[in-house]
Design a protein around this motif. Structure first.
Motif, PDB file in Angstrom:
ATOM      1  N   HIS A  22       0.767  -1.519  -0.431  1.00  0.00           N
ATOM      2  CA  HIS A  22      -0.019   0.593  -0.030  1.00  0.00           C
ATOM      3  C   HIS A  22       0.744   1.324  -0.081  1.00  0.00           C
ATOM      4  O   HIS A  22       0.490   2.337  -0.523  1.00  0.00           O
ATOM      5  CB  HIS A  22      -1.216   0.304   1.374  1.00  0.00           C
ATOM      6  N   HIS A  81       0.987   5.252  -2.792  1.00  0.00           N
ATOM      7  CA  HIS A  81       1.177   5.704  -1.852  1.00  0.00           C
ATOM      8  C   HIS A  81       1.704   7.188  -2.645  1.00  0.00           C
ATOM      9  O   HIS A  81       2.246   7.921  -3.178  1.00  0.00           O
ATOM     10  CB  HIS A  81       1.015   6.546  -0.564  1.00  0.00           C
ATOM     11  N   SER A 105      -0.915   8.500   6.938  1.00  0.00           N
ATOM     12  CA  SER A 105      -2.037   9.171   6.633  1.00  0.00           C
ATOM     13  C   SER A 105      -2.479   8.362   7.653  1.00  0.00           C
ATOM     14  O   SER A 105      -2.138   8.578   8.832  1.00  0.00           O
ATOM     15  CB  SER A 105      -1.808   7.599   5.149  1.00  0.00           C
ATOM     16  N   ASP A 151      -6.788   7.292   0.266  1.00  0.00           N
ATOM     17  CA  ASP A 151      -6.315   5.601  -0.717  1.00  0.00           C
ATOM     18  C   ASP A 151      -7.608   5.988  -2.007  1.00  0.00           C
ATOM     19  O   ASP A 151      -8.342   6.367  -2.383  1.00  0.00           O
ATOM     20  CB  ASP A 151      -7.507   4.792  -0.048  1.00  0.00           C
TER      21      ASP A 151
END
Ligand code: KG4
Ligand code: ZN
Length: 354
Positions: free
Chosen positions: A111, A115, A136, A309
């Protein structure tokens, strides 16, 4: 070449279709914020059930928006770590099934690497070496990257993530979930000097972050200064809430700037990269821009819809891996907790000029 990206690590079900240029043909995000709003945070069980409900329509919508269909896809990219395990499993299981039935390769994406690639999607390849701050709801990580897809850990949070602190402070005063956007807006109307809050530094001199102290300090402040509860959404907020938002935001930004400044002095990056939901913050963007531009270092971040996201960033991160043929087999699993890198950069301790 067409790639379908799928993201479901937290409370957004997202799908996107990209060409290998890369060009974003579609990017669909089904947000669950209204579902979690009154709980003041993401409820994991509710999140995975909602992903289950949303994943098929979201993927279909992404294909339709891109003017394509399943038969035209060449690759599937999916977030496999880190995040809420139930949420991740929905995306991974769906992507595995789709890859098997279409007979096309599946590329697992971390993930946080997603980003980082959101910034490349926005600006093209950025100048290396780069100092990359990902902030985040689930992560606060600072990495140094000498070349694309290679990351060295500079610092991470030892407790709460920056976005988590925003969400908890908002919950505490009754502003609901997510806390970042509303506190960001209120901060612009408040006095940042109204309530001095502590900037955490670690006792061992490392650049690691910590946000639990500021959260506790806000809790105490609310009790001692008798700060009133927030007004219902849409109504004017009391001055104390605006001042609290401004003071809190000032301290979070000062903490992040402190770490990035100290790391930059030592590592001499050619760019500063900001990503993750908290990088939407207007104050953060402005302060980083003004500080580093004065030093001749560009500060780059994606547009807000690619900062929070989304699946376009997941597909973008998969493109170099697709070119190298780095695909998963049917045994691909999801992992709730997995660092972006296990390699740490050695910094002098304590850092000079701090
Ligand atoms: O990247 P993201 O969508 O999900 C995770 O990977 O965690 O980030 C969501 C987080 C939430 O904690 C939210 O409060 C925060 O980003 N956020 C902000 C802003 N917009 C979203 N924090 C500060 N200022 C904002 N404008
Ligand atoms: Zn994220």
């Amino acid at each position: 070449m067409l790639i379908l990206g799928i993201e479901s690590s937290c409370d957004e079900t997202a799908a996107a279709v990209l060409t290998d240029e890369p060009r974003v043909l579609s990017s669909v995000v089904a947000s669950q914020v209204t579902l979690h709003h009154s709980y003041g945070g993401v409820v994991p069980e509710l999140a995975s059930r909602e992903h289950l409900k949303n994943i098929r329509p979201v993927v279909r919508q992404a294909l339709e928006d891109a003017g394509t269909d399943f038969s035209q896809l060449n690759y599937i990219a999916v977030t496999y770590a880190p995040g809420l395990i139930g949420s991740l499993l929905v995306g991974v299981t769906y992507a595995k099934g789709l890859s098997y039935s279409l007979g096309i390769p599946l590329i697992p994406i971390h993930h946080l690497e997603g980003h980082i690639f959101a910034v490349e999607l926005e600006h093209g390849p950025f100048p290396y070496p780069a100092l990359i701050l990902i902030v985040s709801g689930g992560h606060s990580t600072l990495v140094f990257s000498e070349r694309r897809e290679h990351y060295l850990l500079v610092a991470r949070t030892r407790d709460d993530a920056a976005g988590e602190a925003y969400d908890k402070v908002a919950k505490l005063v009754g502003l609901g979930y997510p806390g970042g956007p509303v506190l960001d807006r209120l901060a612009a109307e408040g006095d940042a000097k109204a309530y001095p809050l502590p900037i955490a530094r670690t006792s061992d001199g490392s650049l690691d972050l910590s946000f639990s102290g500021i959260k506790t300090a806000v809790m105490r402040l609310v009790q001692e200064q008798k700060i009133p509860a927030a007004s219902p959404p849409g109504q004017e907020q009391p001055a104390e809430i605006k001042n609290l938002a401004a003071s809190f935001q000032y301290t979070v930004i000062a903490t992040l700037l402190d770490r990035v400044k100290r790391a930059a002095r030592h590592l001499s990056p050619r760019s500063i990269i900001l990503s993750g939901g908290v990088a939407c913050n207007r104050g953060l963007r402005e302060i980083f821009l003004s500080h580093f531009q004065a030093e001749g270092i560009p500060v780059l971040y994606p547009r807000p819809s690619w900062t929070t996201d989304n699946a376009a960033m997941i597909a973008a991160a998969a493109l170099p891996k697709a070119r190298r043929g780095e695909c998963a087999d049917s045994g691909l699993n999801a992992f709730a907790s997995l660092p972006l890198t296990r390699e740490k950069i050695a910094l002098p301790n304590p850092l000079k000029n701090n």
